[in-house]
Design an enzyme around this catalytic site. Structure first.
Site, PDB file in Angstrom:
ATOM      1  N   GLY A 266      32.662 -22.995 -21.707  1.00  0.00           N
ATOM      2  CA  GLY A 266      31.597 -22.090 -20.187  1.00  0.00           C
ATOM      3  C   GLY A 266      31.888 -22.871 -18.965  1.00  0.00           C
ATOM      4  N   GLY A 267      31.046 -21.877 -18.520  1.00  0.00           N
ATOM      5  CA  GLY A 267      30.307 -22.386 -17.203  1.00  0.00           C
ATOM      6  C   GLY A 267      30.015 -23.607 -17.342  1.00  0.00           C
TER       7      GLY A 267
ATOM      8  N   LYS B 130      26.259 -24.661 -28.079  1.00  0.00           N
ATOM      9  CA  LYS B 130      26.940 -24.367 -26.967  1.00  0.00           C
ATOM     10  C   LYS B 130      25.909 -25.468 -26.377  1.00  0.00           C
ATOM     11  CE  LYS B 130      26.655 -21.943 -22.684  1.00  0.00           C
ATOM     12  NZ  LYS B 130      26.035 -20.499 -22.925  1.00  0.00           N
TER      13      LYS B 130
ATOM     14  N   GLY C 137      28.731 -24.965 -20.608  1.00  0.00           N
ATOM     15  CA  GLY C 137      28.630 -25.779 -21.303  1.00  0.00           C
ATOM     16  C   GLY C 137      30.054 -26.341 -22.453  1.00  0.00           C
TER      17      GLY C 137
ATOM     18  N   ASP D  90      27.558 -12.776 -15.077  1.00  0.00           N
ATOM     19  CA  ASP D  90      28.540 -13.280 -15.368  1.00  0.00           C
ATOM     20  C   ASP D  90      29.382 -12.611 -16.524  1.00  0.00           C
ATOM     21  OD1 ASP D  90      30.838 -15.217 -15.226  1.00  0.00           O
ATOM     22  OD2 ASP D  90      29.649 -16.506 -15.796  1.00  0.00           O
TER      23      ASP D  90
ATOM     24  N   ILE E 224      35.414 -25.229 -29.363  1.00  0.00           N
ATOM     25  CA  ILE E 224      35.738 -23.726 -29.355  1.00  0.00           C
ATOM     26  C   ILE E 224      35.801 -23.001 -28.137  1.00  0.00           C
ATOM     27  CG2 ILE E 224      35.988 -23.211 -31.888  1.00  0.00           C
ATOM     28  CD1 ILE E 224      32.842 -21.792 -31.477  1.00  0.00           C
ATOM     29  N   GLY E 225      35.511 -23.349 -27.252  1.00  0.00           N
ATOM     30  CA  GLY E 225      35.173 -22.849 -25.511  1.00  0.00           C
ATOM     31  C   GLY E 225      34.264 -23.822 -24.674  1.00  0.00           C
TER      32      GLY E 225
ATOM     33  N   VAL F 207      31.601 -25.263 -26.214  1.00  0.00           N
ATOM     34  CA  VAL F 207      30.747 -24.132 -27.207  1.00  0.00           C
ATOM     35  C   VAL F 207      32.140 -25.473 -28.779  1.00  0.00           C
ATOM     36  CG1 VAL F 207      30.380 -22.808 -29.043  1.00  0.00           C
ATOM     37  CG2 VAL F 207      30.446 -22.638 -26.218  1.00  0.00           C
TER      38      VAL F 207
END
Ligand SMILES: *[C@@H]1O[C@H](CO)[C@@H](O)[C@H](O)[C@H]1NC(C)=O
Ligand SMILES: *[C@@H]1O[C@H](CO)[C@@H](O)[C@H](O)[C@H]1NC(C)=O
Ligand SMILES: *[C@@H]1O[C@H](CO)[C@@H](O)[C@H](O)[C@H]1NC(C)=O
Ligand SMILES: *[C@@H]1O[C@H](CO)[C@@H](O)[C@H](O)[C@H]1NC(C)=O
Ligand SMILES: *[C@@H]1O[C@H](CO)[C@@H](O)[C@H](O)[C@H]1NC(C)=O
Ligand SMILES: *[C@@H]1O[C@H](CO)[C@@H](O)[C@H](O)[C@H]1NC(C)=O
Ligand SMILES: *[C@@H]1O[C@H](CO)[C@@H](O)[C@H](O)[C@H]1NC(C)=O
Ligand SMILES: *[C@@H]1O[C@H](CO)[C@@H](O)[C@H](O)[C@H]1NC(C)=O
Ligand SMILES: *[C@@H]1O[C@H](CO)[C@@H](O)[C@H](O)[C@H]1NC(C)=O
Ligand SMILES: *[C@@H]1O[C@H](CO)[C@@H](O)[C@H](O)[C@H]1NC(C)=O
Ligand SMILES: *[C@@H]1O[C@H](CO)[C@@H](O)[C@H](O)[C@H]1NC(C)=O
Ligand SMILES: *[C@@H]1O[C@H](CO)[C@@H](O)[C@H](O)[C@H]1NC(C)=O
Length: 820
Positions: A526-527, A545, A529, A645, A523-524, A531
Site C-alpha cells: 500500500g501507499g 502492515k 507499507g 484514500d 499480500i499487498g 502487508v
C-alpha cells in the site's frame, strides 16, 4: 422676580406633565407616579449621554414598561454605553413602585450599595454581580421581601458580614454572594429562606461553623460554601437536604468524619469536600449516590481503604481521592467506571499493583497514581488509553517494561537510538523505570551494566549475523528491502500490544511467522507499507502492515501511524477492517489486522479466476458494503471522519467476498482541522477533481472516490475512459451500459439482479459529478439502496450511460434510514 420663577417652574412641570402623561390628572405640586419615574430617570443621569427626552423613556436602552407606561425592568446587560459609574445612589429608588427587575451586572459602579435600594418594594430580581462595588451590604436589602433572585457576586471590595436581615427574604430562590470579601459568620437567620434552591457564599472569608439551621432549606439543590474559613464539623442537619445535587464545601477547615448518612443525599451529582481536615474512612454509603459524576475528597486525612462498591457509581467522570491516608489496593471495580476521565489516587499509601483492566477506561484523560506504594509492572493496557493527556505514576515501586503508549496528547519525542522519551517523566521515582520506550530497554541499565561490555557489543552483532544468514537461506526469491531489521537479545515482545489475544507475542514471533518478511508472505503493497500474512504461535492468522522504513523516520508518518491506531481501535463496523494491535520495534512499526483471505478488491478484479467468482450479486454487495462503511465514517462518527484514500487497493475482501474498508493512515477527523486544507492525498485516478484547485477536503471527496471504485467493480477495471467522457456528456449518448460492464461475466438474467445493477450504476454516476455539491452524501446513497426499486422500462441492452447520468432509470424513494 420670585413669583415669575415659580410660574416658570410650574409651567415647566406642566409642560413636562402634558408630554409625559396620557391618563392622569395633573397637579403641579404632586407629580403623578409616572412623572416621578420620568423625573427620577432624568435626575439619575444614567442615560444622560443617550437622551433627555423622557417622553420616550420606555424606548431608552435597557428599560421595559408595562402597558400603563410604568417602568417594570431596568436591565443594562445589553446597554453597555449607559454609564452608572458613581451615580448609583442618584437614582430615587422610591419612585419605581412597579420595578421588578434591576440588572446592572458587569457595569462599573464605584461606591456602595445605597441604603435606599430597600425602597424598591416590588423588586423580584436584583443582579449587581461584577459591578466593582465596595462597602458593606446594607441591612435594608432585607426590606425587598418580594425578591426571588439576589446576586451580588464578584465584587471583591465589599466588606463586612452578611446582614441577618436577609433572613426576611422568604421568597428568595437564589442567593449568590460569592467572591465578595465578606467576613464573619453565616447568620443562622438564613435558615428562614425556605424557598432557597441555590445558596452560594464561596470565595469569601466567612468563618465560624456552618449553622445547623441550614438544614431547614429543604428545597436546596446547590450549596456552595467553598474557599472560606469554615470550621468545626459539617452539621448533621445538612444531610437532611435530600434535594441537593451539588455540594461544594472544599477548601475550608472542616473537621470530623464523613457520616454514613451522606448516603441519603441520593440526588447528589457533584460532591466536593476536598482540602479540609476530614478524618476517618470513606463510608460505604457514598455508593448509594448513583447519580454522582464527580467526587472530590482529596487533601484530607481520610483513612481506611477505597470502598470497592465505588465501581457501581457508573456515571462517575471525576474521582479524586488524592493526598489522604488511604491504604489497601486499588479496587478492580474502579474499571467499571466506563466514563471516568479523571482519576487521582496519588499521595496515599495504596499497595498492590495497578489493575490491568484500567486499560478499559477508554475515556481517561488524566491518570495520577503517583506517590503510593504500588508494585509490579505497569499494565501494557495503559497503552490503549489514547486520550490520555496526563499520566503520573511517579514515586512508586513499579518495575518491568515500559508500555508502548499510543496516547496522542502525551508529549512523546524521538530520543534517537530507536527510543522515544515521554515528557514529563511519568515514572520518576520508581527506581527501575525510565521514561524511554525503546526496544533495548534503558530500564535494564542496572542489570545490563553487570554484563561484560564485549558481550553487549558482540552478542547483537552475532545474532544479527545469524539472522541475516538464516534470512538469506530462507528467502530464495526477491525480498523486500528491510535491512534495518535487527534483532536485539532483549524482551522485544513487550513492545507489542495485541488486544483480545491471550498468547504473548514478540517481535521474534512475527519475524518467524513471516520468515523475516519474505516476499511469499507479502499480500499487498500500500501507499504506506507492505502487508504480510502471519500465523501467530496460537494459530490465529492475522495481516501485518509493516510500515516502510524511510517513512517511519518521518515524524508526520509517526503521526499517521498513531492516527490509524486511534481511528481503528475506536471504530466498530462490519465493513471496516478490525485492528487487533500494534507493534513497535526500533523504527519499524506494524499494525496487526484481521486477516482478509481474498486480499484487495484491486487484485481480485485483476485475477481471472476470482473476477469470475465475483458475480453481479457479489459485486453489488461489495459496493453496498463500502457505502455502509463510508456512511458510518461520515455520519455516525463524532467527529466525522474522512478517509481520503478510498481506492480498490484499500477495500479488502474476506473469503465470502464481503468488503472491508482499510488503510486509515491518511484519514482525518473533519473538525480537527480549522481550514480543511491539505496537501493532496489519495491515489491517482480516485481523487476528486476539485481537490486539484481547492485543496479542501470534505466528505464529498470520499463520495467521488466511492463512485470510481463502484464503477471499477462493475467494469472490472479502472474506469479512466468513462471518467474522461463525463466532461462532455454528449459523447455518452451512444455509449451503452452493457458496453462497459465487465465482459468476463455473463449479463444477468434475473430481473432483480439487473435492477440492482442498473441502480448501483446510476448512483455511481451521481457520485462522479464533477461538482462536489450535487453529489449525494453517503447516507443518501445508503438510503437509496434500501428504497424499493421499480422495474426497468427498457431492456438492459438499451440503457445508455447518458440515461444513467440523467437518472432516467430510477427515482429513488427515501423512506428508510441507512442500516449501519
Ligand atoms: C420628545 O419626543 C417627542 C416624541 O418623539 C417629540 O414630539 C418631542 O418634540 C420631543 N421633545 C423634545 C424636547 O425634543
Ligand atoms: C437582560 O437582558 C439580556 C439581554 O437582552 C437578557 O439576555 C437577559 O436575560 C436579561 N436579564 C433578565 C434577568 O431578564
Ligand atoms: C458620556 O459623556 C461624557 C461627557 O461628555 C463622556 O466623557 C463619556 O465618555 C460619555 N460616555 C459614553 C459611554 O459615551
Ligand atoms: C423621590 O421620589 C419620591 C416619590 O416619587 C418623592 O416623594 C421624594 O421626594 C423623592 N426624593 C428625592 C430626594 O427627590
Ligand atoms: C470597607 O470598605 C469601605 C469602602 O471601601 C472602607 O471605607 C472601609 O474602611 C472598609 N472597612 C473595613 C473594615 O475594611
Ligand atoms: C450566582 O449563582 C447563580 C445560581 O447558581 C447563577 O445563576 C449566577 O450566574 C451566579 N452569578 C455569577 C455572576 O456567576
Ligand atoms: C471571624 O472573622 C471576624 C471578622 O474578620 C473576626 O472579627 C472574628 O474574630 C473571626 N472569628 C474567629 C473565630 O476567627
Ligand atoms: C419547595 O419545592 C416544592 C416543589 O417545587 C414546592 O412545592 C414548595 O413550595 C417549595 N417550598 C418552599 C418553601 O418554597
Ligand atoms: C438520577 O438522574 C436521572 C436522570 O437525570 C433522574 O431521572 C433520576 O431521578 C436521578 N436519581 C435520583 C435518585 O435523583
Ligand atoms: C457515558 O457517557 C456517554 C456519552 O456521554 C453517555 O451516553 C452514557 O450514558 C454515559 N454512561 C453512563 C453510565 O452514564
Ligand atoms: C507527579 O506526582 C507527584 C506526586 O505524586 C508530583 O510530585 C509530581 O510533580 C507529579 N509530576 C508531574 C509532572 O505533574
Ligand atoms: C470543514 O469541513 C466541515 C465538514 O464539511 C465543515 O463543517 C467545516 O465548516 C469546514 N471548516 C472550514 C473552516 O471550512
Amino acid at each position: 422676580m420670585a413669583s415669575s420663577l415659580t410660574i416658570s417652574v410650574i409651567l415647566g412641570v406642566l409642560w413636562a406633565a402634558i408630554l409625559l402623561s396620557f391618563a392622569t390628572t395633573v397637579t403641579a405640586a404632586y407629580p403623578s407616579p409616572l412623572e416621578s419615574e420620568a423625573i427620577a430617570l432624568l435626575e439619575s443621569r444614567w442615560w444622560s449621554n443617550h437622551s433627555s427626552n423622557t417622553s420616550q423613556r420606555c424606548q431608552w436602552p435597557g428599560i421595559t414598561c408595562n402597558t400603563a407606561e410604568s417602568i417594570t425592568k431596568i436591565n443594562l446587560s445589553d446597554a453597555p454605553n449607559i454609564e452608572v459609574g458613581d451615580r448609583f445612589g442618584k437614582l430615587n429608588f422610591s419612585s419605581f413602585p412597579n420595578l421588578v427587575l434591576l440588572d446592572l451586572s458587569d457595569h462599573q459602579i464605584r461606591g456602595k450599595i445605597p441604603h435606599q435600594i430597600g425602597d424598591l418594594s416590588a423588586l423580584k430580581y436584583l443582579d449587581l454581580s461584577s459591578c466593582g462595588l465596595s462597602g458593606e451590604l446594607p441591612p435594608s436589602l432585607g426590606k425587598l421581601t418580594q425578591l426571588e433572585f439576589l446576586d451580588i457576586s464578584y465584587n471583591d471590595n465589599i466588606n463586612g458580614s452578611i446582614p441577618p436581615q436577609l433572613g426576611n427574604l422568604e421568597n428568595l430562590v437564589t442567593l449568590n454572594l460569592s467572591q465578595c470579601g465578606i467576613v464573619g459568620r453565616i447568620p443562622s437567620a438564613l435558615g428562614q429562606l425556605t424557598s432557597l434552591q441555590s445558596l452560594i457564599l464561596s470565595g469569601n472569608q466567612i468563618n465560624g461553623s456552618i449553622p445547623l439551621e441550614i438544614g431547614y432549606l429543604r428545597n436546596l439543590t446547590f450549596l456552595g460554601l467553598y474557599n472560606n474559613r469554615l470550621v468545626d464539623s459539617i452539621p448533621i442537619t445538612l444531610y437532611q437536604l435530600t434535594n441537593l445535587e451539588i455540594l461544594y464545601l472544599d477548601n475550608n477547615q472542616l473537621q470530623g468524619s464523613i457520616p454514613s448518612c451522606v448516603g441519603s443525599l441520593s440526588k447528589m451529582q457533584d460532591l466536593s469536600l476536598g482540602s479540609n481536615l476530614l478524618k476517618g474512612p470513606i463510608p460505604q454509603e457514598i455508593c448509594n449516590l448513583a447519580n454522582l459524576t464527580s467526587l472530590y475528597l482529596s487533601q484530607n486525612k481520610l483513612t481506611g481503604s477505597i470502598p470497592s462498591c465505588i465501581g457501581s457509581l457508573s456515571k462517575m467522570l471525576d474521582l479524586s481521592l488524592g493526598s489522604n491516608l488511604l491504604k489497601g489496593p486499588i479496587p478492580q471495580e474502579i474499571c467499571n467506571l466506563a466514563n471516568l476521565t479523571f482519576l487521582d489516587l496519588s499521595q496515599n499509601k495504596l499497595t498492590g499493583s495497578i489493575p490491568s483492566c484500567i486499560g478499559s477506561l477508554s475515556k481517561m484523560l488524566d491518570l495520577s497514581l503517583g506517590s503510593n506504594l504500588l508494585k509490579g509492572s505497569i499494565p501494557k493496557e495503559i497503552g490503549k488509553l489514547f486520550d490520555l493527556s496526563n499520566l503520573n505514576l511517579s514515586f512508586n515501586q513499579l518495575s518491568g517494561p515500559i508500555p508502548i503508549l499510543s496516547a496522542t496528547h502525551l508529549y512523546i519525542v524521538d530520543a534517537g537510538n530507536g527510543c522515544e522519551k515521554i515528557f514529563p517523566d511519568p515514572f520518576e521515582g520508581n527506581s527501575d523505570l525510565s521514561p524511554y520506550m525503546c526496544p533495548t530497554p534503558v530500564t535494564e541499565k542496572a542489570n545490563s551494566s553487570r554484563i561484560p561490555y564485549y558481550i553487549k557489543i558482540f552478542l547483537p552483532i552475532a545474532i544479527l549475523f545469524t539472522f541475516s544468514i538464516l534470512g538469506c537461506l530462507l528467502c530464495s526469491r526477491f525480498k523486500l528491502k528491510n535491512n534495518h531489521v535487527s534483532v536485539q537479545p532483549t524482551k522485544n515482545g513487550d513492545l507489542c500490544s495485541i488486544w483480545d489475544y491471550d498468547g504473548k507475542i514478540a517481535y521474534e514471533d512475527i519475524v518467524a511467522a513471516t520468515e523475516d518478511f519474505d516476499f511469499r508472505y507479502c499480500i499487498g503493497v500500500g501507499g504506506y507499507g507492505s502487508v504480510y500474512k502471519a500465523k501467530l504461535p496460537s494459530g490465529k492468522v492475522v495481516a501485518l502492515k509493516k510500515l516502510h522504513h524511510l517513512e517511519a523516520e518521518n515524524p508526520t508518518f509517526d503521526k499517521s501511524f498513531r492516527n490509524e491506531i486511534k481511528f481503528l481501535s475506536e471504530i466498530r463496523h462490519r465493513n471496516i477492517v478490525k485492528l487487533h494491535g500494534f507493534c513497535l520495534h526500533r523504527r519499524s512499526m506494524f499494525l496487526i489486522y484481521e486477516y482478509m483471505e481474498k486480499g484487495s478488491l484491486f487484485c481480485n478484479l485483476r485475477d481471472e479466476v476470482n473476477a469470475v467468482d465475483m458475480d453481479w450479486t457479489k459485486r453489488v454487495e461489495i459496493i453496498k458494503g463500502i457505502a455502509h462503511a463510508l456512511s458510518y465514517l461520515h455520519h455516525d462518527c463524532c467527529p466525522p471522519i474522512v478517509h481520503r484514500d478510498i481506492s480498490s487497493n484499500n477495500v479488502l475482501l474476506n473469503s465470502s467476498f464481503e468488503a472491508f474498508v482499510a488503510d486509515f493512515g491518511t484519514a482525518r477527523m473533519l473538525d480537527l482541522d480549522s481550514s480543511n486544507k491539505t496537501i493532496i492525498v489519495g491515489t491517482y485516478g480516485y481523487v476528486a477533481p476539485e481537490l486539484a484547485y481547492t485543496m479542501i477536503v470534505t466528505e464529498k471527496c470520499d463520495v467521488y472516490s466511492f463512485g470510481v471504485v463502484a464503477l471499477e467493480t462493475l467494469m472490472g477495471k479502472h474506469p479512466e475512459e468513462v471518467l474522461s467522457w463525463l466532461s462532455s456528456p454528449s459523447s455518452l449518448v451512444n455509449m451503452k451500459l452493457v458496453d462497459v460492464l465487465d465482459n468476463r461475466l455473463p449479463l444477468p438474467t434475473s430481473q432483480l439482479v439487473t435492477q440492482n445493477l442498473v441502480y448501483v450504476a446510476t448512483l455511481a454516476f451521481a457520485c462522479l459529478n464533477p461538482q462536489p455539491k450535487p453529489r449525494p452524501t453517503m447516507k443518501e446513497v445508503c438510503e437509496e439502496f434500501l428504497s424499493r426499486h421499480t422495474s426497468l422500462g427498457i431492456p438492459l441492452r438499451m440503457i445508455s450511460l447518458l440515461q444513467l447520468m440523467n437518472r432516467e432509470m430510477h427515482i429513488g424513494g427515501k423512506t428508510k434510514t441507512c442500516d449501519v
